[in-house]
Write a protein that holds these residues in place. Structure first.
Motif, mmCIF file in Angstrom:
data_model
loop_
_atom_site.group_PDB
_atom_site.id
_atom_site.type_symbol
_atom_site.label_atom_id
_atom_site.label_comp_id
_atom_site.label_asym_id
_atom_site.label_seq_id
_atom_site.Cartn_x
_atom_site.Cartn_y
_atom_site.Cartn_z
ATOM 1 N N ARG A 95 -50.695 -12.477 5.800
ATOM 2 C CA ARG A 95 -51.534 -13.215 4.867
ATOM 3 C C ARG A 95 -52.961 -13.334 5.355
ATOM 4 O O ARG A 95 -53.883 -13.457 4.549
ATOM 5 N N LEU A 413 -50.739 -11.737 -7.983
ATOM 6 C CA LEU A 413 -51.913 -12.010 -7.161
ATOM 7 C C LEU A 413 -52.482 -10.703 -6.628
ATOM 8 O O LEU A 413 -51.753 -9.713 -6.476
ATOM 9 N N ALA A 419 -52.993 -16.040 1.141
ATOM 10 C CA ALA A 419 -52.293 -16.999 0.282
ATOM 11 C C ALA A 419 -53.286 -17.762 -0.583
ATOM 12 O O ALA A 419 -54.423 -18.002 -0.181
ATOM 13 N N TYR A 429 -44.069 -24.656 -5.849
ATOM 14 C CA TYR A 429 -44.494 -23.260 -5.903
ATOM 15 C C TYR A 429 -43.962 -22.519 -4.692
ATOM 16 O O TYR A 429 -43.636 -23.101 -3.660
ATOM 17 N N HIS A 431 -44.950 -18.736 -2.600
ATOM 18 C CA HIS A 431 -45.833 -17.571 -2.491
ATOM 19 C C HIS A 431 -45.066 -16.448 -1.827
ATOM 20 O O HIS A 431 -44.602 -16.578 -0.698
ATOM 21 N N SER A 433 -45.576 -13.083 -0.286
ATOM 22 C CA SER A 433 -46.625 -12.189 0.208
ATOM 23 C C SER A 433 -46.217 -10.728 0.130
ATOM 24 O O SER A 433 -47.083 -9.850 0.094
ATOM 25 N N ASN A 436 -46.739 -10.026 -3.607
ATOM 26 C CA ASN A 436 -48.035 -10.524 -4.087
ATOM 27 C C ASN A 436 -47.887 -11.292 -5.394
ATOM 28 O O ASN A 436 -48.514 -10.975 -6.414
ATOM 29 N N LEU A 438 -47.143 -15.442 -7.121
ATOM 30 C CA LEU A 438 -47.048 -16.895 -6.980
ATOM 31 C C LEU A 438 -46.051 -17.377 -8.017
ATOM 32 O O LEU A 438 -46.242 -17.161 -9.221
#
Length: 511
Positions: A95, A413, A419, A429, A431, A433, A436, A438
Motif C-alpha cells: 500500500r 480504486l 489505501a 469498510y 480495503h 489492496s 484495488n 473498497l
C-alpha cells in the motif's frame, strides 16, 4: 538478456528484498547492492550504471530503488522494459512504498518476481497474468467446492427429514398406545423415554459426531467395587421433590446439548410436507449521472411436496403488484383457473403434483426503465482536489417494504496509490489492496435505516471509481406475490405449508 538479480533497496544500498535468478551468495549480492549508490553520478539522468562485471538498471521509488543487476552484454531496451514491469508489480502488493511495507510483503513480491523471470530470462507475461498466477485461482477448485457444499446441504436436509420421520413415528406410536420402536442406522441405536425435542437433539448431535467404537460390555451381576458418583441418586430425589412442588428444573446436560444444536444446526426454516420457495433475481444498470438504463427482474414459485397425500392441492396466490409484472404459469397448470380465481392447480384435478422434486408452478418477469422502480439508489460523486479525488457516495432505499441484508457496495480504486483515507462512514469498510477495491459493508438496510453515506479521499481521476457494484440478499420479495393458503382439491380442506422467500442480486451496477 541474462538477469542476475532483482532487488528493492534503500538509497544507502541496504537490501530489503532480493531475488537471485542465478547461483549467487548472499555476501556477493549484498556487496553489489552496497556499491550501487556509490557508482551513481549526481546531476545525470541515467537509469543505468555499469562496472567492469555487471550493469545496474534502476528506477527510483520515493525513498527506495528498484534495481536489476544484469550482465554487461544484455539488451538495455529489454532491461528497461523488464524494470518497468517490476516497478508496476510492487504497488500491487504494498500500500505504501516504505521499508516496513516492503518487508511485510516480501514473500508475495518474490512469488511475483518468479513469474516475471525464470533462470535469468524474461517470461512473456503482463501484469494481469502475474496477478492471476499468484492468486492461483482454479476453476476446478471452485467446481469442487460448489459440489461439496451442495452435498453438505443435501445431507443436512436429509438429516432433518429423518429426524422429522422419527418424530412422526414416535407420535404415531404414542397415539396408538404402543411402545415407541427403536430406530437404528441414524443417530442413536434406540430412542426411548424423554421428550420429542430431546429425541431430535440426540439424533442431530449423534449424526455429526465421528463414529466411535462401542465400549466392551461389562459382565452383569452385583459388584463390590467402589461406585463413583453414588450421591447422584440423592440429587435426583431432591430434584424430583422440587418438580413435585412446581419448580422448573433444567438438566445441565440437556442445556449443553441444546445449545450445541442451536449453534451448529439452527435450521433456517421449518419445512412442512408442502413447501414453497419464492425466489427473485434482479439485474440492474444505472448511469453515474442518474437515469435507469435497464432493470430486469425474474421471479418463480417452486413447489416441493414430500408426502403423497398432499399431491392433489391448490395454491391460493395473492398478487398485490402494481408495477406491471408479467405472469406465466407452468403448461400443466390450469391457466383459466389462475386467471379467474388466482388458484394454481393442475389441468387434470385427478392428477397429483410430483413428490420429492422442485416444480416451478409460476414465474414472473418485470422489465422497465422507470427510475421510481429502483429498489436501492446509489449516488457516487468523485470531485478532483489538489492531491487527488474526494469521493462522496450515498445510498437510499426507495422500496421501504424491503429489508436488505448483507449489503456490500464495491467501489474500484486506482492501482498503486495506497489505501484511501476514510472520512465519514455509515457502517464498515474493507480495503482489498490485491483487487484495488473498497467494500462498503452494511448489515441491514430497511425503512429505519434507509439512507447513509461514505466519504473518502485518494489519488486518482473521477473515472477510476466506476463501475460501482452492489450485492445484497433479502427475505422479502420485490413484487408483492405470495401464497396465502393451500387447500385440498377435494373438500377444500386447508393444508399446512411453509414458505421460503429470497430476493437476490444477479447484477447491480452503476456505470
Amino acid at each position: 538478456m541474462v538477469l542476475l538479480a532483482a532487488a528493492v533497496c534503500t538509497k544507502a544500498g541496504k537490501a530489503i528484498v532480493s531475488r537471485q535468478f542465478v547461483e549467487m551468495t548472499r555476501t556477493r549480492i549484498e556487496g553489489l547492492l552496497a556499491a550501487f549508490p556509490k557508482l551513481m553520478n549526481t546531476g545525470k539522468q541515467h537509469t543505468f550504471v555499469e562496472t567492469e562485471s555487471v550493469r545496474y538498471v534502476y528506477q527510483p521509488m520515493e525513498k527506495l530503488y528498484m534495481v536489476l543487476i544484469t550482465t554487461k552484454n544484455s539488451n538495455i531496451l529489454e532491461d528497461l522494459e523488464t524494470l518497468r514491469l517490476f516497478s508496476r508489480v510492487i504497488p500491487e502488493y504494498c500500500r505504501a512504498l516504505e521499508e516496513n511495507e516492503i518487508s511485510e510483503h516480501c514473500f508475495d513480491l518474490i512469488f511475483a518476481f518468479d513469474e516475471i523471470v525464470a533462470l535469468g530470462y524474461r517470461e512473456n507475461v503482463n501484469l494481469a497474468q502475474i496477478r492471476t498466477f499468484t492468486e492461483m485461482d482454479s476453476h476446478e477448485e471452485k467446481v469442487f467446492r460448489a459440489v461439496r457444499e451442495t452435498q453438505e446441504r443435501e445431507a443436512k436436509a436429509e438429516m432433518r427429514r429423518k429426524a422429522k420421520e422419527l418424530q412422526q413415528a414416535r407420535r404415531d406410536a404414542e397415539r396408538q398406545g404402543k411402545k415407541a420402536p427403536g430406530f437404528g442406522g441414524f443417530g442413536s441405536s434406540a430412542v426411548s423415554g424423554g421428550g420429542t425435542a430431546a429425541m431430535i437433539t440426540e439424533t442431530i448431535i449423534e449424526t455429526d459426531k465421528p463414529k466411535v467404537a462401542p465400549a466392551p460390555a461389562r459382565p452383569s451381576g452385583p459388584s463390590k467395587a467402589l461406585k463413583l458418583g453414588a450421591k447422584g441418586k440423592e440429587v435426583d430425589n431432591f430434584v424430583d421433590k422440587l418438580k413435585s412442588e412446581g419448580e422448573t428444573i433444567m438438566s445441565s446436560n440437556m442445556g449443553k446439548r441444546t445449545s450445541e444444536v442451536t449453534k451448529v444446526h439452527a435450521p433456517p426454516i421449518n419445512m412442512e410436507s408442502v413447501h414453497m420457495k419464492i425466489e427473485e433475481k434482479i439485474t440492474l444498470t444505472c448511469g453515474r449521472d442518474g437515469g435507469l438504463q435497464n432493470m430486469e427482474l425474474h421471479g418463480m414459485i417452486m413447489l416441493r411436496i414430500s408426502d403423497d397425500k398432499f399431491g392433489r392441492i391448490r395454491l391460493h396466490v395473492e398478487n398485490e403488484d402494481k408495477k406491471g409484472v408479467q405472469l406465466q404459469t407452468h403448461p400443466n397448470v390450469d391457466k383459466k383457473l389462475f386467471t379467474a380465481e388466482s388458484l394454481i392447480g393442475l389441468k387434470n384435478p385427478e392428477k397429483s403434483f410430483p413428490v420429492n422434486s422442485d416444480v416451478g408452478v409460476l414465474k414472473w418477469r418485470l422489465q422497465t426503465t422507470e427510475e421510481s422502480f429502483i429498489p436501492l439508489t446509489i449516488n457516487c460523486w468523485p470531485s478532483e482536489s489538489g492531491n487527488g479525488c474526494d469521493v462522496n457516495i450515498e445510498y437510499e432505499l426507495q422500496e421501504e417494504n424491503l429489508e436488505l441484508n448483507d449489503v456490500i457496495i464495491t467501489i474500484p480504486l486506482p492501482s498503486g496509490v495506497g489505501a484511501p483515507v476514510i472520512g465519514e462512514i455509515d457502517g464498515e469498510y474493507r480495503h482489498d489492496s490485491r483487487r484495488n477495491t473498497l467494500e462498503w459493508c452494511l448489515p441491514v438496510i430497511d425503512a429505519k435505516n434507509k439512507s447513509g453515506s461514505l466519504e473518502f479521499s485518494i489519488a486518482g481521476q473521477p473515472n477510476d471509481f466506476f463501475p460501482v457494484q452492489v450485492s445484497f440478499v433479502s427475505k422479502r420479495n420485490y413484487c408483492n406475490i405470495q401464497v396465502t393458503k393451500v387447500t385440498q382439491v377435494d373438500g377444500n380442506s386447508p393444508v399446512r405449508f411453509s414458505t421460503e422467500t429470497t430476493f437476490l442480486v444477479d447484477k447491480y451496477e452503476i456505470l
